[in-house]
Design a protein around this motif. Structure first.
Motif, short mmCIF file in Angstrom:
data_model
loop_
_atom_site.label_atom_id
_atom_site.label_comp_id
_atom_site.label_asym_id
_atom_site.label_seq_id
_atom_site.Cartn_x
_atom_site.Cartn_y
_atom_site.Cartn_z
N GLU A 96 5.87 7.58 -5.38
CA GLU A 96 5.70 8.43 -6.55
C GLU A 96 7.00 9.20 -6.76
N SER A 123 2.99 2.60 -1.55
CA SER A 123 3.31 3.14 -2.87
C SER A 123 4.40 4.20 -2.80
N ARG A 154 0.54 8.76 -7.61
CA ARG A 154 0.33 7.82 -6.51
C ARG A 154 -1.15 7.55 -6.27
N SER A 186 4.95 6.05 -10.74
CA SER A 186 4.59 5.48 -9.45
C SER A 186 4.68 3.97 -9.49
#
Length: 153
Positions: A136, A134, A105, A80
């Motif tokens: 992942e 973010s 994440r 991540s």
């Protein structure tokens, strides 16, 4: 003197690639930053910079960016990358934090939120809000996760 950015956009993406560089390039494309020339900067949001979710930067531009990224070639690994922007109560400069690693994440977002809180604490600045973005990725062969804060004029 360089002009001070007045806008910012948070982006994140991930990708597989034939090589580490191809995986990174694919993650940039996935995030919407793949056709820009990124100039890595440290972690201060300019005073008064305004968040613009729809910000479009023409391809080829030199763009200041604070980012975190990770490339991994271990099949099955979860990677991540995250960025967070700390918005001050006083409208002065803010703080940008970047993070990447071999975790999910949820972990990335939790850690980066605390990083922003700590950054404001050591500056004795009152924190009004935290924005987080973010990505992942579960690695198949060679994967990359990228998250960045694009700064613009």
């Amino acid at each position: 003197m360089l002009p001070m950015p007045t806008k910012y956009r948070m982006v994140a993406g991930s990708s597989e690639g034939a090589t580490e560089l191809n995986a990174f390039d694919g993650a940039l494309l996935s995030a919407g930053a793949g056709n820009l020339n990124l100039l890595r900067v440290s972690s201060i949001l300019p005073p008064g910079a305004v968040y613009d979710e729809t910000l479009v930067i023409p391809p080829g531009n030199l763009v200041p960016v604070a980012y975190g990224s990770i490339v991994n070639s271990r099949p099955g690994a979860t990677i991540s990358a995250a960025v967070a922007v700390g918005i001050p109560e006083d409208g002065d400069y803010g703080v940008i934090m970047e993070l990447s690693g071999e975790f999910d994440r949820f972990t990335a977002e939790s850690r980066i939120r605390q990083m922003v809180v700590n950054a404001f604490k050591i500056r004795n600045k009152p924190l009004a809000d935290v924005r987080i973005c973010s990505a992942e990725h579960m690695v198949d062969k060679i994967g990359c996760a990228f998250a960045g804060v694009l700064l613009w004029y």
